[in-house]
Design a protein around this motif. Sequence first.
Motif, PDB file in Angstrom:
ATOM      1  N   LEU A  30     -86.744  46.278  23.122  1.00 43.72           N
ATOM      2  CA  LEU A  30     -85.624  46.765  23.466  1.00 43.72           C
ATOM      3  C   LEU A  30     -84.926  47.280  21.997  1.00 43.72           C
ATOM      4  O   LEU A  30     -84.625  46.567  21.093  1.00 43.72           O
ATOM      5  N   GLN A  31     -84.891  48.631  21.746  1.00 46.92           N
ATOM      6  CA  GLN A  31     -84.891  49.233  20.498  1.00 46.92           C
ATOM      7  C   GLN A  31     -83.335  49.391  20.092  1.00 46.92           C
ATOM      8  O   GLN A  31     -82.933  49.167  19.125  1.00 46.92           O
ATOM      9  N   THR A  32     -82.655  50.099  21.022  1.00 43.61           N
ATOM     10  CA  THR A  32     -81.326  50.407  20.786  1.00 43.61           C
ATOM     11  C   THR A  32     -80.338  49.371  20.964  1.00 43.61           C
ATOM     12  O   THR A  32     -80.467  48.404  21.876  1.00 43.61           O
ATOM     13  N   ASP A  33     -79.188  49.386  20.481  1.00 44.54           N
ATOM     14  CA  ASP A  33     -78.184  48.330  20.724  1.00 44.54           C
ATOM     15  C   ASP A  33     -77.592  48.793  21.959  1.00 44.54           C
ATOM     16  O   ASP A  33     -77.592  49.807  22.522  1.00 44.54           O
ATOM     17  N   PHE A  34     -76.918  47.710  22.752  1.00 47.24           N
ATOM     18  CA  PHE A  34     -76.292  48.014  23.942  1.00 47.24           C
ATOM     19  C   PHE A  34     -75.115  47.178  24.006  1.00 47.24           C
ATOM     20  O   PHE A  34     -74.834  46.284  23.473  1.00 47.24           O
ATOM     21  N   TRP A  35     -74.170  47.559  24.852  1.00 43.04           N
ATOM     22  CA  TRP A  35     -72.725  46.961  24.835  1.00 43.04           C
ATOM     23  C   TRP A  35     -72.333  46.648  26.159  1.00 43.04           C
ATOM     24  O   TRP A  35     -71.470  45.784  26.534  1.00 43.04           O
ATOM     25  N   GLU A  36     -72.992  46.956  27.257  1.00 39.49           N
ATOM     26  CA  GLU A  36     -73.071  46.511  28.794  1.00 39.49           C
ATOM     27  C   GLU A  36     -74.258  46.512  29.420  1.00 39.49           C
ATOM     28  O   GLU A  36     -75.149  47.073  28.696  1.00 39.49           O
ATOM     29  N   ILE A  37     -74.251  45.481  30.438  1.00 37.37           N
ATOM     30  CA  ILE A  37     -75.422  45.470  31.178  1.00 37.37           C
ATOM     31  C   ILE A  37     -75.138  46.099  32.620  1.00 37.37           C
ATOM     32  O   ILE A  37     -74.016  45.720  33.081  1.00 37.37           O
TER      33      ILE A  37
END
Lengths: 433, 433
Positions: free
Chosen positions: A149-156
Amino acid sequence: LDDGDNEAARALAEPLHPADIADLFEQVPAHDRAGLAAALGDKLDAEVFAEMNEWVKSELLDLLDAGQVAEIAQALDTDDAVAILEDMDAGDAQDVLRAMTPEDRAAIEEALSYPEESAGRLMQRDLVAVPEDWTVAQVTAFLHERPDLQTDFWEIFVVDEGMLPVGTMRLSWLLTTPPDIAVADLMQRDQTLIPVDMDQEEVALRFQKYALISAAVVDLKGRLVGVITVDDIVHIIQEEAGEDILKLSGAGDGDINEPVFDTYKTRSRWLIVNLGTAMVSSSVIAAFAPTIEKFVVLAALTPIVASVGGNAGTQTMAVAVRALATNQLTEANTRRTIWRELRVAAANGLTVATLMGIGTALVFQNPMLGGVIAAAMLFNILVAGMAGVIVPVLLDRFNFDPAVSSSVFVTMTTDTMGFLGFLWLATRAGLTG
Amino acid sequence: LDDGDNEAARALAEPLHPADIADLFEQVPAHDRAGLAAALGDKLDAEVFAEMNEWVKSELLDLLDAGQVAEIAQALDTDDAVAILEDMDAGDAQDVLRAMTPEDRAAIEEALSYPEESAGRLMQRDLVAVPEDWTVAQVTAFLHERPDLQTDFWEIFVVDEGMLPVGTMRLSWLLTTPPDIAVADLMQRDQTLIPVDMDQEEVALRFQKYALISAAVVDLKGRLVGVITVDDIVHIIQEEAGEDILKLSGAGDGDINEPVFDTYKTRSRWLIVNLGTAMVSSSVIAAFAPTIEKFVVLAALTPIVASVGGNAGTQTMAVAVRALATNQLTEANTRRTIWRELRVAAANGLTVATLMGIGTALVFQNPMLGGVIAAAMLFNILVAGMAGVIVPVLLDRFNFDPAVSSSVFVTMTTDTMGFLGFLWLATRAGLTG
């Protein structure tokens, strides 16, 4: 500085954020940009391109071959890569796509298949989606197993078996909840879904209204296909809100990095339209030539009536255009807003007309002239208040962008009515020098 | 609908997001708002107030007593509570503060001690900060022990013993990293710190430039005192970018919910200034009365020269004002931008002057008149291109807001130079009818 000593230039750029390096390229004169690019070498990386002004970017990309551009595009998130490719000539873009790996190529081609300025072009395809029947512990374990998983994420996002989104979890909820709680009990079911073909301006308004950090993008069948994050939206909000002022003045893109010839094309078109409307309104003056010949002071006073009316119209129009752009002015309150603007115009008109009327009467020792100019001003400011709301609202109702052409119509109205009102009244009153 | 059947109104509002309920209040005529508030009862909660237009909000808050307002403010994040209190009269705000619990009161009073529109008023004091020597496992355990943490958070700040920030961790990093990794190895050391007294416009530009989701706010000694999140910034970006158009036209706040009398005060002041400048420029026409008496057609043509020049000036000015607001136009590229605008002006001027010159020569069968108007137009469009950049840049250099007063100066310049250039040339050429 950057003539010669490439080492020093690199050392200076070393600690800078990609956005700052992009700024550096924008600030440097056009003929020094290729030299700066050579000096910085691999400090001019994909991230810098993603942050760069579109004109400066395409100038630099023209120096690279298709393979190099492909490498840059592959290092970026889909949305940034799309932004690079959509500004290129169709032929060049094809060459770049051909030089990419099949997966990246497919992802970008899919994004490019959506209309320009739509959610499909803005979205990022990398996202985290989990089934509803998992527990917090399962989600946490799953995340630890995904180093890809390369990008940052803020919500699932929580989805059902058909990939239809059923809820959202913010990461802070996940981190503060005991591991045995079910996802279904933690997630928020009310969520803002963005259809893949939604216009980016509308997407931006949703983000703003509901204070979103990220939002699920769904295809026409309602399946989760991507995610849009607020950092990409911030640019759009800024652009769309700032754009109105440029459109209203006919300055097109209004970018100081745009090539002179492109700017000339946009602006001269607008000036020619304005030349036409100015001729129409001043034909009114020509029609009253006998009156002006009898009393030449009128030639000096006529533009004042038109100018103040024009300003009053621009004020109302600016307010109406902003209110339309932010969805504040709707069918429900149009009549109320027109009525409001008429009251403001009446108050403004009485104030300005009184001042001008008394001043004119005193300066020219001519109370009749004072009365005529006061009446013409009050009339023109009322016309301005009406036109300032009605023109943008009508354009919007017929699906034209109110920011683009409102000012042509409003100014033509206030000029014509200013000239006509004043000179007609002066003729009726039989004013002579 | 909402006359009578309160139950039905409540039922309709039930599934709505607070932002939608706030919109509903804005759309309803002013005299129906109190009724709607009564009908909705506790659906009109603190969150709805936080989303509401400031004029509509203060109208509704006037209906409540200090205790009720205090209750609403206490249910909100510090920044939203501050937004409610800063719009109230000083006396009313004191009453509300007195009705609050001591801690909430202290938090809000501290925020109010920072200048208006500064980072200190925007920040949220609830945040998660951990020491550098912890591991991921310790941070995760700590988060699970804090059910008192009320707001959502997106990043965790790492601080030293003196509360000085040393790094930031995004929650997605925490969730994908093995538990035994040290915080010091995971965090990002480069971070954008916001001084507590920074102007909100500058804060917004930082968020935009560095694509931030949240940022640490530090006091004058560099200690971490709060956090600003992007959802609060999105409103500011929208407002600040959209505001320029309203300022340039002298429409003040430009809110369609503002009381008519406030709007009248702002706009009439501007119209009176414009009346003054219009009188100055038309005194030029008065000075050439003998020329106009000899050839009355000039009275009709003069406003055309001024009008097209004014439009060209507005185009350049709109571009310059936007470029200044987004930090694109700096000292480094001012001269280059002026030179660029002059080239655009030369191209536009030649085009428009040629059209107008040939047209006038043909219509009036007077080649000399065509030559005079063409020369005057070219001259005025060049003046417009210069003034359009130089006026906003100078205002900015001397710390005035270029959006507020640029248009007064630019329009006065193009009007005066348009009148003067044309009538002076016509006099010199000895044109008579």
